[in-house]
Write a protein that holds these residues in place. Structure first.
Motif, short mmCIF file in Angstrom:
data_model
loop_
_atom_site.label_atom_id
_atom_site.label_comp_id
_atom_site.label_asym_id
_atom_site.label_seq_id
_atom_site.Cartn_x
_atom_site.Cartn_y
_atom_site.Cartn_z
N ASP A 131 0.82 -1.22 0.00
CA ASP A 131 0.00 0.00 0.00
C ASP A 131 0.85 1.27 0.00
O ASP A 131 0.32 2.38 0.06
N GLY A 132 2.19 1.12 -0.04
CA GLY A 132 3.06 2.27 -0.15
C GLY A 132 3.65 2.76 1.15
O GLY A 132 4.43 3.73 1.16
N THR A 133 3.36 2.12 2.29
CA THR A 133 3.96 2.52 3.56
C THR A 133 5.42 2.09 3.59
O THR A 133 5.75 0.95 3.23
N CYS A 134 6.28 2.99 4.02
CA CYS A 134 7.73 2.73 4.00
C CYS A 134 8.26 2.62 5.42
O CYS A 134 8.03 3.49 6.27
N TYR A 135 8.98 1.53 5.66
CA TYR A 135 9.65 1.29 6.94
C TYR A 135 11.15 1.36 6.71
O TYR A 135 11.69 0.68 5.85
N GLN A 136 11.83 2.21 7.51
CA GLN A 136 13.29 2.28 7.44
C GLN A 136 13.81 2.62 8.84
O GLN A 136 13.66 3.74 9.32
N GLY A 137 14.46 1.63 9.46
CA GLY A 137 14.92 1.83 10.82
C GLY A 137 13.76 2.13 11.74
O GLY A 137 12.82 1.35 11.88
N ARG A 138 13.83 3.30 12.38
CA ARG A 138 12.77 3.73 13.30
C ARG A 138 11.74 4.64 12.62
O ARG A 138 10.83 5.12 13.29
N MET A 139 11.88 4.84 11.33
CA MET A 139 10.97 5.76 10.61
C MET A 139 9.93 4.97 9.82
O MET A 139 10.24 4.01 9.13
N VAL A 140 8.66 5.43 9.92
CA VAL A 140 7.55 4.85 9.16
C VAL A 140 6.84 5.99 8.44
O VAL A 140 6.37 6.96 9.07
N THR A 141 6.81 5.90 7.16
CA THR A 141 6.19 6.94 6.33
C THR A 141 5.02 6.33 5.57
O THR A 141 5.16 5.29 4.93
N GLY A 142 3.86 6.99 5.61
CA GLY A 142 2.69 6.46 4.89
C GLY A 142 1.53 7.41 4.97
O GLY A 142 1.66 8.56 5.39
N GLY A 143 0.39 6.95 4.58
CA GLY A 143 -0.82 7.77 4.56
C GLY A 143 -1.50 7.66 3.20
O GLY A 143 -1.28 6.72 2.43
N ARG A 144 -2.31 8.65 2.92
CA ARG A 144 -3.03 8.68 1.65
C ARG A 144 -2.68 9.96 0.91
O ARG A 144 -2.78 11.06 1.47
N PRO A 145 -2.27 9.86 -0.33
CA PRO A 145 -1.93 11.07 -1.09
C PRO A 145 -3.16 11.93 -1.35
O PRO A 145 -4.29 11.42 -1.41
N ASP A 146 -2.93 13.23 -1.47
CA ASP A 146 -4.03 14.15 -1.71
C ASP A 146 -4.63 14.02 -3.11
O ASP A 146 -5.78 14.37 -3.35
N GLU A 147 -3.85 13.55 -4.04
CA GLU A 147 -4.31 13.45 -5.43
C GLU A 147 -3.62 12.27 -6.11
O GLU A 147 -2.70 11.66 -5.55
N VAL A 148 -4.09 11.97 -7.29
CA VAL A 148 -3.51 10.86 -8.04
C VAL A 148 -2.08 11.20 -8.41
O VAL A 148 -1.77 12.32 -8.84
N GLY A 149 -1.18 10.24 -8.23
CA GLY A 149 0.22 10.45 -8.55
C GLY A 149 0.48 10.42 -10.04
O GLY A 149 -0.40 10.11 -10.84
N PRO A 150 1.71 10.73 -10.43
CA PRO A 150 2.03 10.81 -11.87
C PRO A 150 1.88 9.48 -12.60
O PRO A 150 1.45 9.45 -13.75
N LEU A 151 2.23 8.37 -11.94
CA LEU A 151 2.09 7.07 -12.61
C LEU A 151 0.61 6.72 -12.82
O LEU A 151 0.22 6.24 -13.87
N GLY A 152 -0.18 6.95 -11.76
CA GLY A 152 -1.62 6.70 -11.90
C GLY A 152 -2.27 7.59 -12.93
O GLY A 152 -3.13 7.16 -13.70
N MET A 153 -1.84 8.86 -12.95
CA MET A 153 -2.38 9.79 -13.94
C MET A 153 -2.01 9.36 -15.35
O MET A 153 -2.84 9.41 -16.27
N LYS A 154 -0.77 8.90 -15.51
CA LYS A 154 -0.34 8.44 -16.84
C LYS A 154 -1.15 7.23 -17.28
O LYS A 154 -1.54 7.12 -18.45
N ARG A 155 -1.40 6.31 -16.33
CA ARG A 155 -2.18 5.13 -16.67
C ARG A 155 -3.61 5.52 -17.05
O ARG A 155 -4.18 4.99 -18.01
N GLU A 156 -4.19 6.46 -16.29
CA GLU A 156 -5.55 6.91 -16.61
C GLU A 156 -5.59 7.60 -17.97
O GLU A 156 -6.55 7.41 -18.74
N LEU A 157 -4.55 8.38 -18.27
CA LEU A 157 -4.51 9.04 -19.58
C LEU A 157 -4.39 8.02 -20.70
O LEU A 157 -5.03 8.16 -21.76
N ARG A 158 -3.62 6.96 -20.49
CA ARG A 158 -3.52 5.90 -21.49
C ARG A 158 -4.86 5.22 -21.69
O ARG A 158 -5.26 4.92 -22.82
#
Length: 259
Positions: A131-158
């Motif tokens: 789901d895109g959550t990143c674990y590195q050492g003691r850091m955890v980064t994740g959540g929900r993006p505010d908008e569609v990312g560039p890869l998703g946008m490119k796929r939708e455009l295709r």
């Protein structure tokens, strides 16, 4: 943008897009001069910041110096190293991966538990969940993006482009069918016009023939030649011819003898 050159399978798109969100928005330019010009424009005119990725990779040789020391196994919950899941189209090509260290130092895992365990034991690497959550050492980064990312946008455009092309083909097919119907209708109208003209010509010919036949026809007595009226008319005609015959030729009107 760098995302325009990246090719990722849809099942891994979300994880890679969220982990490489900044990198995928790098602005690809041809030379360092172009990069400096872009920085100057942002600093002096437009405002904001951007990272420029200089496309001078055509003559580079691929290096294996980034191969990991630790060989993670599928039993550990590792699906693949992220750079194995991303391909870059020309003119960047595979050499671009050498200049994206975060891409080559991260691994896609099959679960949150596996990512957490591996990150505690190998803090120098990043472990990304599906789901895109990143674990590195003691850091955890994740959540929900505010908008569609560039890869998703490119796929939708295709997908939109493919749908538009399909609709265009359907429209062209319907247009061709409509033109065929119109051509057939015009052909039918022309045939009907020709038939109508032939019918009118036949009617005119029939009327003309009736007129010619009427001029040549003899009005025979309705009661026949042996009737009293017919015999009287015949005797009258003979008498008239005899009387006219006694008239001098100078004053006589030419008349055929009675039948």
């Amino acid at each position: 943008m760098l995302a325009d050159y990246a090719e990722v399978e849809e099942q891994h798109e979300s994880a890679i897009e969220q982990y490489l969100r900044d990198e995928l928005e790098y602005v690809v330019v041809e030379t360092y001069d172009h990069a400096r010009a872009g920085v100057s424009m942002l600093r002096d005119e437009v405002g904001g910041r951007a990272t420029f990725f200089v496309d001078s990779l055509r003559n580079l040789r691929l290096s294996s110096e980034y191969e990991p020391i630790v060989n993670f196994r599928a039993e550990d919950g590792v699906i693949s190293r992220l750079d194995k899941l991303v391909e870059f189209r020309d003119p960047l090509g595979a050499a671009a991966k050498q200049f994206l260290p975060r891409l080559r130092s991260a691994y896609l895992t099959n679960s949150t538990a596996a990512a957490e365990k591996l990150s505690r034991e190998n803090s120098q690497y990043a472990f990304v969940t599906p789901d895109g959550t990143c674990y590195q050492g003691r850091m955890v980064t994740g959540g929900r993006p505010d908008e569609v990312g560039p890869l998703g946008m490119k796929r939708e455009l295709r997908a939109l482009d493919a749908e538009a092309m399909q609709r265009e083909r359907q429209m062209n097919e319907k247009q061709a069918a409509l033109e065929a119907v119109v051509a057939e209708l015009r052909s039918t109208e022309q045939a009907l016009t020709e038939i109508d003209e032939k019918q009118r010509a036949a009617e005119r010919e029939a009327i003309s023939a009736m007129h010619r036949h009427g001029k040549c026809r003899v009005n025979w007595p309705a009661s026949g030649w042996n009737s009293p009226s017919a015999r009287t008319n015949s005797r009258a005609s003979a008498w008239t011819w005899k009387a006219l015959s006694s008239v001098p030729s100078a004053r006589r009107t030419s008349m055929p003898p009675p039948r």
